[in-house]
Design a protein around this motif. Structure first.
Motif, PDB file in Angstrom:
ATOM      1  N   GLU A  63       0.448  -1.452   0.146  1.00  0.00           N
ATOM      2  CA  GLU A  63       0.181   0.001   0.411  1.00  0.00           C
ATOM      3  C   GLU A  63       0.728   1.411  -0.161  1.00  0.00           C
ATOM      4  O   GLU A  63       0.951   1.986  -0.757  1.00  0.00           O
ATOM      5  CB  GLU A  63      -0.405  -0.642   1.224  1.00  0.00           C
ATOM      6  CG  GLU A  63      -2.531  -1.124   0.967  1.00  0.00           C
ATOM      7  CD  GLU A  63      -2.669  -0.958   2.420  1.00  0.00           C
ATOM      8  OE1 GLU A  63      -3.768  -1.649   2.272  1.00  0.00           O
ATOM      9  OE2 GLU A  63      -2.339  -0.886   3.135  1.00  0.00           O
ATOM     10  N   LYS A  64       1.848   0.932   0.506  1.00  0.00           N
ATOM     11  CA  LYS A  64       2.947   2.779   0.601  1.00  0.00           C
ATOM     12  C   LYS A  64       3.381   2.574  -0.697  1.00  0.00           C
ATOM     13  O   LYS A  64       3.708   4.117  -0.888  1.00  0.00           O
ATOM     14  CB  LYS A  64       4.104   2.156   2.275  1.00  0.00           C
ATOM     15  CG  LYS A  64       3.547   2.568   3.205  1.00  0.00           C
ATOM     16  CD  LYS A  64       4.480   2.234   4.592  1.00  0.00           C
ATOM     17  CE  LYS A  64       3.771   2.025   5.754  1.00  0.00           C
ATOM     18  NZ  LYS A  64       4.877   2.140   6.543  1.00  0.00           N
ATOM     19  N   LEU A  65       4.441   1.502  -1.362  1.00  0.00           N
ATOM     20  CA  LEU A  65       4.643   1.342  -2.676  1.00  0.00           C
ATOM     21  C   LEU A  65       4.216   1.983  -3.596  1.00  0.00           C
ATOM     22  O   LEU A  65       3.809   2.944  -4.400  1.00  0.00           O
ATOM     23  CB  LEU A  65       5.106   0.200  -3.276  1.00  0.00           C
ATOM     24  CG  LEU A  65       5.595  -0.272  -4.107  1.00  0.00           C
ATOM     25  CD1 LEU A  65       6.787   0.614  -5.069  1.00  0.00           C
ATOM     26  CD2 LEU A  65       6.020  -1.268  -4.383  1.00  0.00           C
ATOM     27  N   LEU A  66       2.585   1.385  -3.252  1.00  0.00           N
ATOM     28  CA  LEU A  66       1.484   1.660  -4.786  1.00  0.00           C
ATOM     29  C   LEU A  66       1.392   3.435  -4.089  1.00  0.00           C
ATOM     30  O   LEU A  66       0.660   4.411  -4.941  1.00  0.00           O
ATOM     31  CB  LEU A  66      -0.201   1.035  -4.170  1.00  0.00           C
ATOM     32  CG  LEU A  66       0.520  -0.272  -4.938  1.00  0.00           C
ATOM     33  CD1 LEU A  66      -0.863  -0.575  -4.350  1.00  0.00           C
ATOM     34  CD2 LEU A  66       0.779  -0.354  -6.253  1.00  0.00           C
ATOM     35  N   ALA A  67       0.712   3.917  -3.376  1.00  0.00           N
ATOM     36  CA  ALA A  67       0.788   5.803  -2.664  1.00  0.00           C
ATOM     37  C   ALA A  67       1.795   6.406  -3.220  1.00  0.00           C
ATOM     38  O   ALA A  67       1.899   7.507  -3.841  1.00  0.00           O
ATOM     39  CB  ALA A  67       0.979   5.526  -1.262  1.00  0.00           C
ATOM     40  N   GLU A  68       3.314   5.626  -3.035  1.00  0.00           N
ATOM     41  CA  GLU A  68       3.883   6.370  -3.854  1.00  0.00           C
ATOM     42  C   GLU A  68       4.525   6.451  -5.303  1.00  0.00           C
ATOM     43  O   GLU A  68       4.933   7.518  -5.755  1.00  0.00           O
ATOM     44  CB  GLU A  68       5.662   5.318  -3.433  1.00  0.00           C
ATOM     45  CG  GLU A  68       6.249   5.711  -1.554  1.00  0.00           C
ATOM     46  CD  GLU A  68       6.817   5.406  -1.349  1.00  0.00           C
ATOM     47  OE1 GLU A  68       7.390   4.265  -2.197  1.00  0.00           O
ATOM     48  OE2 GLU A  68       7.084   5.191   0.276  1.00  0.00           O
ATOM     49  N   LEU A  69       4.088   5.166  -5.758  1.00  0.00           N
ATOM     50  CA  LEU A  69       3.620   5.221  -7.407  1.00  0.00           C
ATOM     51  C   LEU A  69       2.770   6.303  -7.449  1.00  0.00           C
ATOM     52  O   LEU A  69       3.110   6.843  -8.866  1.00  0.00           O
ATOM     53  CB  LEU A  69       3.097   3.973  -7.439  1.00  0.00           C
ATOM     54  CG  LEU A  69       4.845   2.515  -7.729  1.00  0.00           C
ATOM     55  CD1 LEU A  69       4.385   1.648  -7.655  1.00  0.00           C
ATOM     56  CD2 LEU A  69       5.766   3.373  -8.617  1.00  0.00           C
ATOM     57  N   LYS A  70       1.876   6.075  -7.282  1.00  0.00           N
ATOM     58  CA  LYS A  70       0.715   6.966  -7.556  1.00  0.00           C
ATOM     59  C   LYS A  70       1.353   8.214  -7.276  1.00  0.00           C
ATOM     60  O   LYS A  70       1.148   9.048  -8.518  1.00  0.00           O
ATOM     61  CB  LYS A  70      -0.599   7.215  -6.898  1.00  0.00           C
ATOM     62  CG  LYS A  70      -1.448   8.205  -7.317  1.00  0.00           C
ATOM     63  CD  LYS A  70      -2.950   7.655  -6.085  1.00  0.00           C
ATOM     64  CE  LYS A  70      -3.926   8.797  -6.483  1.00  0.00           C
ATOM     65  NZ  LYS A  70      -5.269   8.894  -5.180  1.00  0.00           N
ATOM     66  N   THR A  71       1.697   9.059  -6.177  1.00  0.00           N
ATOM     67  CA  THR A  71       2.122  10.542  -6.724  1.00  0.00           C
ATOM     68  C   THR A  71       3.262  10.489  -7.202  1.00  0.00           C
ATOM     69  O   THR A  71       3.450  11.391  -8.252  1.00  0.00           O
ATOM     70  CB  THR A  71       2.847  10.407  -4.941  1.00  0.00           C
ATOM     71  OG1 THR A  71       1.928  10.457  -3.984  1.00  0.00           O
ATOM     72  CG2 THR A  71       3.332  11.634  -4.857  1.00  0.00           C
ATOM     73  N   GLU A  72       4.403   9.622  -7.647  1.00  0.00           N
ATOM     74  CA  GLU A  72       5.461  10.267  -8.361  1.00  0.00           C
ATOM     75  C   GLU A  72       4.695  10.039 -10.383  1.00  0.00           C
ATOM     76  O   GLU A  72       5.233  11.126 -10.694  1.00  0.00           O
ATOM     77  CB  GLU A  72       6.325   8.969  -8.903  1.00  0.00           C
ATOM     78  CG  GLU A  72       7.578   9.577  -7.447  1.00  0.00           C
ATOM     79  CD  GLU A  72       8.612   8.485  -7.003  1.00  0.00           C
ATOM     80  OE1 GLU A  72       9.240   8.919  -8.091  1.00  0.00           O
ATOM     81  OE2 GLU A  72       9.209   7.485  -6.743  1.00  0.00           O
ATOM     82  N   VAL A  73       3.374   9.202 -10.852  1.00  0.00           N
ATOM     83  CA  VAL A  73       3.085   9.024 -11.979  1.00  0.00           C
ATOM     84  C   VAL A  73       2.130  10.132 -12.005  1.00  0.00           C
ATOM     85  O   VAL A  73       2.021  10.613 -13.043  1.00  0.00           O
ATOM     86  CB  VAL A  73       2.640   7.563 -11.795  1.00  0.00           C
ATOM     87  CG1 VAL A  73       1.555   7.711 -13.268  1.00  0.00           C
ATOM     88  CG2 VAL A  73       3.797   6.674 -11.785  1.00  0.00           C
ATOM     89  N   SER A  74       1.154  10.540 -11.153  1.00  0.00           N
ATOM     90  CA  SER A  74       0.265  11.630 -10.994  1.00  0.00           C
ATOM     91  C   SER A  74       1.873  13.280 -11.645  1.00  0.00           C
ATOM     92  O   SER A  74       0.931  13.547 -12.517  1.00  0.00           O
ATOM     93  CB  SER A  74       0.320  12.352  -9.717  1.00  0.00           C
ATOM     94  OG  SER A  74       0.559  12.743  -8.562  1.00  0.00           O
ATOM     95  N   GLY A  75       3.085  12.768 -10.901  1.00  0.00           N
ATOM     96  CA  GLY A  75       3.313  14.126 -11.772  1.00  0.00           C
ATOM     97  C   GLY A  75       3.362  14.560 -13.432  1.00  0.00           C
ATOM     98  O   GLY A  75       3.732  15.771 -13.763  1.00  0.00           O
ATOM     99  N   PHE A  76       3.742  13.118 -14.080  1.00  0.00           N
ATOM    100  CA  PHE A  76       3.474  13.459 -15.831  1.00  0.00           C
ATOM    101  C   PHE A  76       2.526  12.380 -15.758  1.00  0.00           C
ATOM    102  O   PHE A  76       2.018  12.420 -17.606  1.00  0.00           O
ATOM    103  CB  PHE A  76       4.441  13.236 -15.681  1.00  0.00           C
ATOM    104  CG  PHE A  76       4.842  11.152 -14.999  1.00  0.00           C
ATOM    105  CD1 PHE A  76       4.228  10.344 -16.461  1.00  0.00           C
ATOM    106  CD2 PHE A  76       5.415  11.269 -14.819  1.00  0.00           C
ATOM    107  CE1 PHE A  76       4.364   8.965 -15.948  1.00  0.00           C
ATOM    108  CE2 PHE A  76       5.774  10.006 -13.957  1.00  0.00           C
ATOM    109  CZ  PHE A  76       5.366   8.551 -14.978  1.00  0.00           C
ATOM    110  N   ALA A  77       1.207  11.969 -14.911  1.00  0.00           N
ATOM    111  CA  ALA A  77      -0.054  11.831 -16.047  1.00  0.00           C
ATOM    112  C   ALA A  77      -0.571  12.622 -16.805  1.00  0.00           C
ATOM    113  O   ALA A  77      -0.850  13.992 -16.530  1.00  0.00           O
ATOM    114  CB  ALA A  77      -0.816  10.636 -14.624  1.00  0.00           C
ATOM    115  N   GLU A  78      -0.723  11.847 -17.724  1.00  0.00           N
ATOM    116  CA  GLU A  78      -2.039  12.253 -18.821  1.00  0.00           C
ATOM    117  C   GLU A  78      -3.510  12.505 -17.998  1.00  0.00           C
ATOM    118  O   GLU A  78      -4.174  11.847 -17.387  1.00  0.00           O
ATOM    119  CB  GLU A  78      -1.861  11.878 -20.433  1.00  0.00           C
ATOM    120  CG  GLU A  78      -0.815  11.890 -20.868  1.00  0.00           C
ATOM    121  CD  GLU A  78      -0.498  11.301 -22.638  1.00  0.00           C
ATOM    122  OE1 GLU A  78      -1.689  10.932 -22.523  1.00  0.00           O
ATOM    123  OE2 GLU A  78       0.850  11.514 -23.161  1.00  0.00           O
TER     124      GLU A  78
END
Length: 119
Positions: free
Chosen positions: A104-119
């Motif tokens: 869950e922590k890893l997914l939250a980190e991924l979501k934060t990082e990907v949202s920085g360049f997500a379309e």
């Protein structure tokens, strides 16, 4: 086990940037792709067994083989590996609480990082 509502499943992102972020968190694509689909896995070898966190995605635009795709991510999964049969994701499986928390922590980190360049 499905991580419903993680927010990852709502994201679309450039394949090349996605590969970089996923790899930095130990989520490897390796040879698990075709021209329309990708799969990122992170292996956890713990005392309770071998588990995999898996995030799959599919191309909504472009070609994965040419590295010019936009990927729609899907609901993350956690599965337990049973040799030689493969990975089971079923609701009847037991997943250690410490592993679920780590994922869950890893997914939250991924979501934060990907949202920085997500379309």
């Amino acid at each position: 086990m499905r991580f419903e509502g993680s927010g990852v499943e709502k994201m679309k992102a450039d394949l090349n940037r996605l590969d970089e972020v996923m790899k930095s968190h130990g989520m490897l694509r390796e040879g698990q792709w075709d021209y329309e689909r990708v799969t990122y896995d992170k292996k956890f070898e713990i005392k309770e067994g071998t588990y995999y966190l898996r995030i799959q995605g599919h191309s909504v635009n472009g070609d994965i083989g040419r590295h010019d795709a936009v990927i729609q991510l899907m609901t993350p999964l956690l599965g337990k590996h049973y040799y030689p049969h493969g990975i089971e994701y079923g609701e009847g499986e037991h997943f250690p609480a410490h592993l679920v928390t780590t994922c869950e922590k890893l997914l939250a980190e991924l979501k934060t990082e990907v949202s920085g360049f997500a379309e």
